[in-house]
Design a protein around this motif. Structure first.
Motif, PDB file in Angstrom:
ATOM      1  N   SER A 310       0.809  -1.222   0.000  1.00 30.55           N
ATOM      2  CA  SER A 310       0.000   0.000   0.000  1.00 30.55           C
ATOM      3  C   SER A 310       0.842   1.271   0.000  1.00 30.55           C
ATOM      4  CB  SER A 310      -0.925   0.012   1.221  1.00 30.55           C
ATOM      5  OG  SER A 310      -0.164  -0.045   2.416  1.00 30.55           O
ATOM      6  N   TYR A 399     -13.803  -7.039   3.145  1.00 32.41           N
ATOM      7  CA  TYR A 399     -13.787  -5.609   2.860  1.00 32.41           C
ATOM      8  C   TYR A 399     -15.226  -5.122   2.723  1.00 32.41           C
ATOM      9  CZ  TYR A 399      -8.769  -5.414   1.634  1.00 32.41           C
ATOM     10  OH  TYR A 399      -7.408  -5.431   1.645  1.00 32.41           O
ATOM     11  N   ASP A 426     -13.777  -4.380   6.975  1.00 34.94           N
ATOM     12  CA  ASP A 426     -12.532  -3.621   6.854  1.00 34.94           C
ATOM     13  C   ASP A 426     -12.652  -2.678   5.661  1.00 34.94           C
ATOM     14  OD1 ASP A 426      -9.763  -2.896   6.738  1.00 34.94           O
ATOM     15  OD2 ASP A 426      -9.239  -4.820   7.622  1.00 34.94           O
ATOM     16  N   ARG A 427     -11.813  -1.650   5.622  1.00 31.11           N
ATOM     17  CA  ARG A 427     -11.788  -0.674   4.519  1.00 31.11           C
ATOM     18  C   ARG A 427     -13.146  -0.004   4.330  1.00 31.11           C
ATOM     19  NH1 ARG A 427      -7.320  -3.983   5.153  1.00 31.11           N
ATOM     20  NH2 ARG A 427      -5.753  -3.652   3.520  1.00 31.11           N
ATOM     21  N   THR A 431     -11.389   4.852   0.979  1.00 32.95           N
ATOM     22  CA  THR A 431     -10.126   4.145   1.173  1.00 32.95           C
ATOM     23  C   THR A 431      -8.958   4.756   0.411  1.00 32.95           C
ATOM     24  OG1 THR A 431     -10.766   2.623  -0.588  1.00 32.95           O
ATOM     25  CG2 THR A 431     -11.245   1.946   1.669  1.00 32.95           C
ATOM     26  N   HIS A 438     -13.514   0.352  -4.791  1.00 36.18           N
ATOM     27  CA  HIS A 438     -13.034  -0.179  -3.513  1.00 36.18           C
ATOM     28  C   HIS A 438     -13.474   0.662  -2.325  1.00 36.18           C
ATOM     29  CE1 HIS A 438     -10.817  -3.337  -5.369  1.00 36.18           C
ATOM     30  NE2 HIS A 438     -10.096  -3.597  -4.306  1.00 36.18           N
ATOM     31  N   TYR A 439     -14.138   1.782  -2.574  1.00 32.21           N
ATOM     32  CA  TYR A 439     -14.589   2.592  -1.440  1.00 32.21           C
ATOM     33  C   TYR A 439     -15.696   1.862  -0.689  1.00 32.21           C
ATOM     34  CZ  TYR A 439     -12.026   6.410  -3.658  1.00 32.21           C
ATOM     35  OH  TYR A 439     -11.038   7.180  -4.209  1.00 32.21           O
ATOM     36  N   PRO A 484     -12.171   1.840   8.999  1.00 30.07           N
ATOM     37  CA  PRO A 484     -11.493   2.220   7.756  1.00 30.07           C
ATOM     38  C   PRO A 484     -10.168   1.505   7.571  1.00 30.07           C
ATOM     39  CG  PRO A 484     -11.053   3.861   9.404  1.00 30.07           C
ATOM     40  CD  PRO A 484     -11.975   2.845  10.053  1.00 30.07           C
ATOM     41  N   THR A 485      -9.479   1.873   6.502  1.00 31.62           N
ATOM     42  CA  THR A 485      -8.126   1.402   6.277  1.00 31.62           C
ATOM     43  C   THR A 485      -7.142   2.351   6.977  1.00 31.62           C
ATOM     44  OG1 THR A 485      -6.564   0.717   4.559  1.00 31.62           O
ATOM     45  CG2 THR A 485      -7.794   2.743   4.163  1.00 31.62           C
ATOM     46  N   ARG A 608      -6.798   9.271   1.116  1.00 31.78           N
ATOM     47  CA  ARG A 608      -7.981   9.473   1.955  1.00 31.78           C
ATOM     48  C   ARG A 608      -8.091  10.939   2.416  1.00 31.78           C
ATOM     49  NH1 ARG A 608     -11.816   6.968   5.519  1.00 31.78           N
ATOM     50  NH2 ARG A 608     -11.772   7.826   7.631  1.00 31.78           N
TER      51      ARG A 608
END
Length: 636
Positions: A310, A399, A426-427, A431, A438-439, A484-485, A608
């Motif tokens: 990441s 996720y 998660d996430r 994100t 992926h949000y 969140p991440t 973010r």
């Protein structure tokens, strides 16, 4: 490797300004280009983070696809799309990798806005074959001489949509559709289940390799070992595979199968794809690749093969260049193990992501109490229902964005039966670099309509632990935690008081403004209250901890203020603010409410903090707007 911001490109790669430049290269140059691409990807992704392991594994495969097929006339669909970096480089975008996954730069997935060669902006697995089925059927209806190529990993094949699509594709013999199975034995982690065992059987059939070696030795004795000899060897290999490694898994469906072929041998790949292209109907080409191929740190990473670092890393060692901070996922992983040690009924389920969701910690401690079901969120949820019916308390860790897939199962298979299943998302929220698909911004809006489902949003490490324990104590229905991440707050955000389950974070005497802070944005709400205090606006900040259903105590508290504001990192439409406003109306309180949340739109990729600033979800923006609202209402 380059030490500058601009990733270093070799002479062959730098000469590719468009796909036609690649297709015009001499065949003898292709092995060197493959090396240049690998060096370039490691250098580029080391600076930005991103999906490095998957892309190193498909260099030759992507090159062969673009040599054989004519994109965009022939349409190429990637599943899930995170392995499209090589495709981007070959279609003229190598010079844009400086800003990969950064604001205004290249996305980490195919993007129609970037190139006509990018067709499907997908980043959820197991969808490509369904897209390809429809695309190929449309070409057949139009009488178009165009091929569709779907690149799907063996991990994605664990998803049910793939098999639904294959069932339909097999019913047609007129679809010019080539399915390339990129078989590296992994998704995020090693591929699991019966499919993995069956593919391994095709890879490792004990009768195939010895027989092949005998033919190879014979061919090598020929006077000239060139392409003609290679073609003879390839034909012999194909015949051997038909005889010794029967393709029952695919051919029983009625789909022609070529393979397995060496996914890092350009000649062999090109030969197989040419044959598939000329077949005239649906064909599967089974390519064996190695995730992280050609870069030692990825190959040495047994857990995930450097799937998607990441943040920036050293291009030589693969080690992160910045100190690692304590992350939300890590806190959950610790608490999951702690709770499992205390209660024997706790089990965990993950959908091909034990590492990214933190479940791998429990897998190491109690391997028989963790179930990795592959990329199969729907099955994960209903399997959890079965476990709960027989006395277990399953924790389904996924996720947030992937939980969208299992709404029906959550409603009818878990909630309607009032089963104690805990979902850990998660996430959740915005994100960042992976972009809109992926949000995790939909979960509150989607799942708060489920009867009997309780949703918690921890604000820091301490409340994550507390609320997870509270969720596990619920035995008459499902619960859900969302976080969140990234890094958890360095210090826990303590409450000055707790009343009827509500944490009071800030309290000013005589305050007429109430801010309700949801989960990870509690710190921003507290900071906004401090800014408002400097302007003489007294504020109370409360964290309800459990955000759905809206606590009765919160409705009662909110009715005592002249103005209420909600702060959340989920969708504004149908989110917590909507729920509280409805609860206030139902109670008969006409309290005006300002809701700070994510606008219903497709938001670009970026960090973010950048995206929260765009959405007005910063302490400064919140304080400024609320100060104006208080002043306006004071004048009226």
């Amino acid at each position: 490797m380059s030490s500058h911001d601009e990733p270093e490109m070799g002479p062959l790669l730098s000469s590719i300004g468009r796909l036609a430049d690649f297709k015009s290269l001499d065949e003898a140059d292709l092995p060197r280009l493959a090396d240049e691409i690998r060096e370039f990807l490691v250098d580029a992704v080391a600076k930005t983070g991103g999906h490095i392991g998957p892309n190193l594994g498909v260099v030759e495969l992507t090159m062969a696809i673009h040599r054989v097929f004519d994109s965009p006339h022939d349409q190429i669909v990637y599943d899930t799309g995170h392995q499209s970096y090589v495709h981007k480089a070959l279609t003229g975008r190598a010079g844009s990798f400086t800003a990969l996954r950064r604001r205004g730069g290249l996305t980490g997935y195919p993007s129609q806005a970037e190139s006509p060669h990018d067709l499907v902006e997908n980043s959820h697995a197991s969808t490509a074959l369904s897209y390809a089925d429809g695309l190929a059927k449309a070409h057949a209806l139009a009488g178009a001489d165009r091929h569709v190529v779907a690149v799907v990993g063996d991990g994605a094949l664990t998803g049910g949509m793939c098999w639904e699509a294959l069932n339909n594709i097999a019913a047609r013999d007129d679809l010019k559709l080539v399915i390339v199975v990129n078989d590296n034995g992994r998704s995020y982690a090693p591929t699991v289940g019966g499919l993995a065992k069956r593919l391994a059987g095709l890879r490792l059939n004990p009768g195939y390799e010895p027989a092949l070696e005998k033919i190879k030795q014979t061919v090598e004795k020929l006077p000239v070992f060139g392409r003609a000899a290679y073609a003879a060897l390839h034909a012999a290999k194909t015949g051997l595979k038909d005889a010794l490694a029967p393709q029952g898994m695919f051919s029983d469906l009625g789909i022609k199968y070529f393979g397995p072929v060496d996914g890092h041998d350009l000649d062999e790949l090109t030969e197989a794809l040419e044959r598939a292209k000329g077949f005239g109907g649906p064909v599967i080409v089974h390519a064996l690749t190695e995730k992280g191929h050609g870069w030692a740190p990825a190959r040495a990473d047994e857990a995930e093969q450097m799937h998607a670092p990441s943040a920036a890393f050293d291009p030589v060692t693969g080690e992160p260049v910045a100190a690692s901070k304590r992350r939300w996922t890590g806190v959950f992983a610790e608490e999951l193990v702690s709770q499992a040690e205390a209660r024997q009924d706790l089990v965990a389920i993950t959908a091909a992501m034990p590492g990214p969701t933190g479940v791998d910690a429990l897998m190491r401690r109690f391997p028989d109490r963790v179930f990795d079901v592959g990329i199969a969120e729907q099955h994960a949820v209903t399997s959890a229902a079965g476990l709960a019916m027989n006395g277990m308390h399953p924790v389904v860790a996924v996720y947030s964005t992937f939980m969208n897939r299992a709404f029906d199962q959550t409603v009818l298979d878990v909630a309607m039966h009032r089963l104690p299943v805990t979902f850990v998302l998660d996430r959740a929220g915005i994100t960042g670099p992976d972009g809109p698909s992926h949000y995790g911004v939909w979960d509150t809006s989607i799942f708060r309509v489920v009867p009997g489902l309780r949703i918690a949003a921890p604000r820091d490490a301490a409340t994550l632990r507390q609320e997870f324990a509270e969720a596990l104590a619920v035995d008459d229905g499902p619960t859900m935690l969302r976080f969140p991440t990234g890094a958890v707050p360095a210090e826990d955000i303590g409450a000055v008081d707790t009343r009827e389950g509500l944490d009071i974070l800030v309290e000013s005497d005589g305050a007429e403004l109430l801010i309700v802070a949801c989960g990870s944005l509690a710190g921003i709400a507290v900071e906004a209250a401090g800014r408002l205090a400097e302007q003489g606006v007294g504020t109370v900040v409360v964290d309800p901890r459990w955000i759905s259903p809206v606590p009765d105590a919160l409705v009662k508290l909110a009715g005592q203020y002249r103005l209420v504001a909600t702060v959340e990192d989920g969708m504004r439409t149908g989110g917590f603010g909507d729920a509280l406003a409805q609860a206030l109306r139902d109670s008969g309180d006409e309290v005006p409410l300002v809701d700070f949340a994510v606008a219903r739109d497709w938001h670009p990729h970026g960090t973010r903090p950048e995206l929260l600033a765009d959405l007005g979800l910063t302490a400064e923006a919140i304080a400024e707007r609320l100060e104006a609202e208080v002043a306006r209402r004071g004048e009226s």
